[in-house]
Design an enzyme around this catalytic site. Structure first.
Site, short mmCIF file in Angstrom:
data_model
loop_
_atom_site.label_atom_id
_atom_site.label_comp_id
_atom_site.label_asym_id
_atom_site.label_seq_id
_atom_site.Cartn_x
_atom_site.Cartn_y
_atom_site.Cartn_z
N GLN A 9 -3.95 51.44 -1.27
CA GLN A 9 -3.29 52.75 -1.36
C GLN A 9 -2.15 52.86 -0.36
O GLN A 9 -2.26 52.42 0.77
CB GLN A 9 -4.34 53.84 -1.07
CG GLN A 9 -3.95 55.19 -1.66
CD GLN A 9 -5.16 56.10 -1.82
OE1 GLN A 9 -6.29 55.63 -1.90
NE2 GLN A 9 -4.94 57.39 -1.89
N SER A 88 -8.61 46.91 0.99
CA SER A 88 -9.31 48.13 0.53
C SER A 88 -9.36 48.17 -1.00
O SER A 88 -9.96 47.31 -1.62
CB SER A 88 -8.64 49.37 1.14
OG SER A 88 -9.38 50.53 0.86
N LEU A 89 -8.66 49.11 -1.61
CA LEU A 89 -8.59 49.20 -3.07
C LEU A 89 -8.19 47.85 -3.69
O LEU A 89 -8.68 47.48 -4.78
CB LEU A 89 -7.56 50.26 -3.46
CG LEU A 89 -6.98 50.18 -4.87
CD1 LEU A 89 -8.00 50.64 -5.89
CD2 LEU A 89 -5.71 51.00 -4.97
N ARG A 113 -14.15 55.32 -8.18
CA ARG A 113 -14.00 55.25 -6.72
C ARG A 113 -13.02 56.32 -6.23
O ARG A 113 -13.29 57.04 -5.27
CB ARG A 113 -13.49 53.85 -6.35
CG ARG A 113 -13.25 53.61 -4.86
CD ARG A 113 -12.67 52.20 -4.70
NE ARG A 113 -12.60 51.74 -3.33
CZ ARG A 113 -11.54 51.86 -2.55
NH1 ARG A 113 -10.44 52.44 -3.01
NH2 ARG A 113 -11.55 51.39 -1.30
N HIS A 195 -12.97 54.78 4.82
CA HIS A 195 -13.62 53.73 5.62
C HIS A 195 -14.28 54.28 6.89
O HIS A 195 -14.13 53.71 7.97
CB HIS A 195 -12.62 52.60 5.93
CG HIS A 195 -12.05 51.98 4.70
ND1 HIS A 195 -12.80 51.20 3.85
CD2 HIS A 195 -10.82 52.09 4.12
CE1 HIS A 195 -12.05 50.83 2.82
NE2 HIS A 195 -10.86 51.37 2.95
N GLN A 244 -18.00 48.57 1.51
CA GLN A 244 -16.59 48.71 1.92
C GLN A 244 -16.15 50.16 2.16
O GLN A 244 -15.34 50.44 3.03
CB GLN A 244 -15.70 48.06 0.86
CG GLN A 244 -14.26 47.87 1.27
CD GLN A 244 -13.32 48.18 0.13
OE1 GLN A 244 -13.20 49.32 -0.29
NE2 GLN A 244 -12.66 47.16 -0.38
#
Length: 294
Positions: A9, A88-89, A113, A195, A244
């Site tokens: 992102q 991440s993503l 998500r 996170h 995660q």
């Protein structure tokens, strides 16, 4: 060895993917398929929406995933990763690219998500901040001393760490970071504390969806954000993906492990060039570039 890396992102821009859509039938088919799966025309927002439209988490995450995955498919036989990783993503894009997840399941999970994270953000005021110019250990120690929830969230490269948590705790941590000699400690324009433990409701929601999705053995190892080392077993991949959401993105450590395991060339697949810059700051001796199609 070639390491293919997939952004998360923040890499989005208006017009992303339009050139792929217009010039490659396989891309057009995947984009149209995505509109059907999501139940709205994400291509309209990607190609000609406003920056604000594109910044909504429920749009941003599928849009970046789509751009990365479509680009990897358009590369065809030129897409030859020896290893993959995603920030991440980007981990979901990487898992479709190495065959652990199919396109449709990957997109559905990314959409779930995004919505789950959005919901978690609305439960409690929370934020993230970038801290520049301090050693990781100093940042970790300051976070541990603050009352309230604030944790290291993104280990992006040496001297660049993002913290995440409750608004008051993050603000207090930023003041302490500046006192400790941080070059900058500034709040980021994000919807919430990604996170961090505040994402627990989203983690639970996503866990159910991931558990019921079929994952296959990947064509090459993925270096996951949570473990930072090569993973090839589908059940381990699932467990790490679930963890995660509330765990830090250990990008610095992942890149170092990829280099130790033989990566010499890092190719960024998706919008932007952020990850290439981070890789160069982590290990200056490797080659970096963007995936391009003719």
């Amino acid at each position: 060895m070639n390491a293919y890396i997939f952004p998360g992102q923040g890499a989005q821009f208006v017009g992303m993917g339009l050139d792929l859509y217009e010039n490659h039938p396989v891309a057009q088919e995947l984009f149209e398929n995505a509109n059907d799966i999501l139940g709205f025309s994400i291509t309209d927002t990607m190609f000609e929406g406003t920056t604000e439209d594109l910044k909504q988490t429920k749009v941003t995450q599928p849009a970046i995933f789509l751009h990365s995955v479509v680009l990897s498919k358009v590369l065809g036989d030129n897409f030859k990763p020896d290893m993959v990783a995603g920030h991440s993503l980007g981990e979901f894009s990487a898992l479709v690219a190495n065959g652990a997840l199919n396109f449709e399941d990957g997109l559905k999970l990314v959409s779930k998500r995004a919505l789950a994270m959005q919901k978690a953000c609305e439960l409690q005021p929370s934020t993230m901040a970038a801290v520049l110019g301090l050693d990781d250990e100093v940042v970790e120690n300051i976070c541990a001393q603050i009352d309230g929830i604030v944790v290291p969230a993104n280990y992006n490269c040496p001297g660049q760490l993002v913290i995440s948590g409750e608004v008051a705790a993050v603000n207090q941590a930023c003041e302490k970071m500046k006192e400790a000699g941080a070059r900058r400690a500034l709040l980021l324009p994000v919807g919430g504390a990604f996170h961090s433990p505040l994402m627990e409701p989203a983690r639970e929601e996503l866990a159910a969806a991931i558990d019921s999705t079929e994952f296959k053995e990947p064509s090459c190892p993925i270096y996951q954000n949570v473990t930072t080392t090569a993973v090839t077993v589908s059940n381990d991949i699932k467990a790490n993906l679930i963890a995660q959401l509330t765990a830090p993105v250990k990008w610095t450590q992942s890149v170092r492990h990829m280099v130790a395991d033989g990566a010499t060339n890092f190719v960024e697949v998706g919008p932007g060039k952020v990850l290439q810059g981070l890789v160069r700051k982590i290990v200056s001796s490797v080659e970096t570039g963007s995936a391009t199609v003719s």
